[in-house]
Scaffold this motif. Sequence first.
Motif, mmCIF file in Angstrom:
data_model
loop_
_atom_site.group_PDB
_atom_site.id
_atom_site.type_symbol
_atom_site.label_atom_id
_atom_site.label_comp_id
_atom_site.label_asym_id
_atom_site.label_seq_id
_atom_site.Cartn_x
_atom_site.Cartn_y
_atom_site.Cartn_z
ATOM 1 N N PHE A 1 61.675 -14.140 17.987
ATOM 2 C CA PHE A 1 61.711 -15.041 19.151
ATOM 3 C C PHE A 1 62.163 -16.459 18.776
ATOM 4 C CE2 PHE A 1 58.872 -17.535 22.251
ATOM 5 C CZ PHE A 1 59.865 -17.624 23.202
ATOM 6 N N PRO A 2 61.648 -17.047 17.668
ATOM 7 C CA PRO A 2 62.109 -18.409 17.326
ATOM 8 C C PRO A 2 63.627 -18.478 17.110
ATOM 9 C CG PRO A 2 60.154 -17.827 16.055
ATOM 10 C CD PRO A 2 60.583 -16.583 16.760
ATOM 11 N N LEU A 3 64.212 -17.404 16.587
ATOM 12 C CA LEU A 3 65.667 -17.398 16.333
ATOM 13 C C LEU A 3 66.446 -17.257 17.647
ATOM 14 C CD1 LEU A 3 64.238 -16.383 13.625
ATOM 15 C CD2 LEU A 3 66.442 -15.418 13.071
ATOM 16 N N LEU A 4 65.842 -16.563 18.617
ATOM 17 C CA LEU A 4 66.467 -16.456 19.951
ATOM 18 C C LEU A 4 66.392 -17.810 20.652
ATOM 19 C CD1 LEU A 4 64.842 -13.039 20.908
ATOM 20 C CD2 LEU A 4 67.310 -13.397 20.799
ATOM 21 N N LYS A 5 65.267 -18.499 20.464
ATOM 22 C CA LYS A 5 65.097 -19.822 21.094
ATOM 23 C C LYS A 5 66.118 -20.822 20.555
ATOM 24 C CE LYS A 5 60.576 -20.855 20.868
ATOM 25 N NZ LYS A 5 59.360 -21.635 21.114
ATOM 26 N N VAL A 6 66.368 -20.752 19.239
ATOM 27 C CA VAL A 6 67.364 -21.646 18.639
ATOM 28 C C VAL A 6 68.701 -21.443 19.344
ATOM 29 C CG1 VAL A 6 68.724 -22.071 16.543
ATOM 30 C CG2 VAL A 6 66.255 -21.806 16.378
ATOM 31 N N GLU B 1 61.481 -10.527 6.962
ATOM 32 C CA GLU B 1 62.903 -10.334 7.247
ATOM 33 C C GLU B 1 63.394 -11.319 8.316
ATOM 34 O OE1 GLU B 1 64.039 -9.167 4.724
ATOM 35 O OE2 GLU B 1 65.054 -7.308 5.276
ATOM 36 N N ALA B 2 62.515 -11.657 9.264
ATOM 37 C CA ALA B 2 62.898 -12.661 10.279
ATOM 38 C C ALA B 2 63.120 -14.012 9.589
ATOM 39 C CB ALA B 2 61.824 -12.761 11.355
ATOM 40 N N ALA B 3 62.273 -14.329 8.606
ATOM 41 C CA ALA B 3 62.429 -15.602 7.880
ATOM 42 C C ALA B 3 63.744 -15.596 7.092
ATOM 43 C CB ALA B 3 61.235 -15.803 6.941
ATOM 44 N N ARG B 4 64.074 -14.445 6.507
ATOM 45 C CA ARG B 4 65.332 -14.348 5.734
ATOM 46 C C ARG B 4 66.539 -14.509 6.672
ATOM 47 N NH1 ARG B 4 68.717 -10.281 3.570
ATOM 48 N NH2 ARG B 4 67.573 -8.580 4.570
ATOM 49 N N VAL B 5 66.503 -13.853 7.843
ATOM 50 C CA VAL B 5 67.624 -13.980 8.796
ATOM 51 C C VAL B 5 67.741 -15.437 9.251
ATOM 52 C CG1 VAL B 5 68.537 -13.265 11.048
ATOM 53 C CG2 VAL B 5 67.429 -11.577 9.578
ATOM 54 N N SER B 6 66.596 -16.088 9.461
ATOM 55 C CA SER B 6 66.606 -17.486 9.902
ATOM 56 C C SER B 6 67.348 -18.357 8.882
ATOM 57 C CB SER B 6 65.162 -17.961 10.084
ATOM 58 O OG SER B 6 65.149 -19.310 10.432
ATOM 59 N N GLU B 7 67.119 -18.098 7.611
ATOM 60 C CA GLU B 7 67.814 -18.888 6.575
ATOM 61 C C GLU B 7 69.321 -18.637 6.597
ATOM 62 O OE1 GLU B 7 66.261 -18.581 2.622
ATOM 63 O OE2 GLU B 7 64.312 -19.356 3.286
ATOM 64 N N ILE B 8 69.697 -17.386 6.881
ATOM 65 C CA ILE B 8 71.138 -17.054 6.885
ATOM 66 C C ILE B 8 71.845 -17.664 8.107
ATOM 67 C CG2 ILE B 8 72.846 -15.173 6.950
ATOM 68 C CD1 ILE B 8 70.710 -13.369 5.587
ATOM 69 N N VAL B 9 71.215 -17.543 9.286
ATOM 70 C CA VAL B 9 71.934 -17.956 10.513
ATOM 71 C C VAL B 9 71.743 -19.438 10.840
ATOM 72 C CG1 VAL B 9 71.880 -15.631 11.503
ATOM 73 C CG2 VAL B 9 70.058 -17.229 12.082
ATOM 74 N N GLY B 10 70.676 -20.048 10.300
ATOM 75 C CA GLY B 10 70.438 -21.484 10.487
ATOM 76 C C GLY B 10 70.411 -21.914 11.941
ATOM 77 N N HIS B 11 71.130 -22.998 12.267
ATOM 78 C CA HIS B 11 71.058 -23.592 13.609
ATOM 79 C C HIS B 11 71.744 -22.738 14.685
ATOM 80 C CE1 HIS B 11 74.963 -24.922 12.108
ATOM 81 N NE2 HIS B 11 75.323 -24.896 13.374
ATOM 82 N N GLN B 12 72.452 -21.682 14.245
ATOM 83 C CA GLN B 12 73.095 -20.782 15.229
ATOM 84 C C GLN B 12 72.074 -19.854 15.896
ATOM 85 O OE1 GLN B 12 76.164 -18.370 13.317
ATOM 86 N NE2 GLN B 12 77.329 -18.759 15.185
ATOM 87 N N GLY B 13 71.031 -19.492 15.157
ATOM 88 C CA GLY B 13 70.053 -18.524 15.653
ATOM 89 C C GLY B 13 70.668 -17.151 15.865
ATOM 90 N N ILE B 14 69.963 -16.304 16.630
ATOM 91 C CA ILE B 14 70.539 -14.988 16.961
ATOM 92 C C ILE B 14 70.765 -14.917 18.475
ATOM 93 C CG2 ILE B 14 69.551 -13.795 14.957
ATOM 94 C CD1 ILE B 14 67.524 -12.499 16.943
ATOM 95 N N GLN B 15 71.865 -14.296 18.845
ATOM 96 C CA GLN B 15 72.241 -14.268 20.265
ATOM 97 C C GLN B 15 71.711 -13.017 20.967
ATOM 98 O OE1 GLN B 15 74.560 -15.532 17.751
ATOM 99 N NE2 GLN B 15 73.491 -17.326 18.523
#
Length: 286
Positions: free
Chosen positions: A120-125, A65-79
């Motif tokens: 964590f990778p999406l937060l780092k983005v 699911e983290a990989a799926r969210v990563s594809e949706i949010v792309g370079h924005q990541g999660i805040q």
Amino acid sequence: MKNVVITGVSSGIGLAITRVFVAAGYKVFGSVRKKEDALRLKEELGDSYEPLYFDLTDDDAIKAEAARVSEIVGHQGIQLLVNNGGISGGDAIMHVSIDYMKHIYDVNTLGLLRVSQAFFPLLKVSSANKSVKTKIVNISSGAGRAVRPYLGPYAATKHAVEAISDAMRRELMRYGIDVIIIEPGPIATEIWNKNKAKAGEYKYQDTDYATLFQKIDKGVEQMEHNALPAEKVGMLVLKAYTKKKPDTRYLIAPSRWMFWLAIHIIPDRWLDNMFKKQFDKIEFSK
Ligand SMILES: NC(=O)c1ccc[n+]([C@@H]2O[C@H](COP(=O)([O-])OP(=O)(O)OC[C@H]3O[C@@H](n4cnc5c(N)ncnc54)[C@H](OP(=O)(O)O)[C@@H]3O)[C@@H](O)[C@H]2O)c1
């Protein structure tokens, strides 16, 4: 639009946090375990809500699911990541099964860690953009600071959540990711009903705690009676996210000063006696 991931949004505090963030214009990715919960939330919240499906004990499902969210949010990541999902339970520490101890740790403590590591990778983005606030909010409990008898296993998992959160905050400073702990006291949610004994199914029948556990729902009802609405926790999480310099931990409880005294001032032996009186009253009541 800012992206928020919240665990355990089917009911209670997670649902309240989701509603508050959607109303404030955020996109919420919220985890559920049942399809019907996802459909109900989609119906209520529309495109602002995207369901995630995982059990907090399932590494592979969380990573997928983290990989799926990563594809949706792309370079924005999660805040923002809100680790909310969890379970409670009333248990006598000398009789609770080791299997149950493993399970409650697996859900409340390791589940929080699994989700944090996967996202964590999406937060780092997100945190690479210094003008955007990037945070983790961990829903602990008043039981993460002060221990009520017969809530020992739950309190142990929440004490571990407190330690993990402090480690996270100090280790994630280098990325500009802040970590905030919310410590609710009694909040009016389904957790109370899930904890109540079902008729004729009392725990610890063959132990010295049999009589107490036949009546322990009275203690649960006392707490339930004073509980705060879950929306208040939702508003507090929004404040913790948006505030420039938030506290590291927020205690939210009906008698907050009492919790504060219990954590910081009242000596252990006084607390021991206060709890003894409270539970004697329940055990010896008619
Ligand atoms: N209510 C209180 O008085 C209180 C006080 C202090 C702290 N808290 C904390 O607040 C958080 C939320 O509790 P709540 O009161 O809102 O209870 P709740 O209404 O029972 O909500 C718990 C949420 O966690 C999910 N969940 C439980 N086990 C899970 C698992 N193995 N995998 C994935 N999701 C799981 C539930 O999903 P399902 O519907 O699929 O079971 C539900 O969405 C918990 O961490 C709790 O410890 C609550």
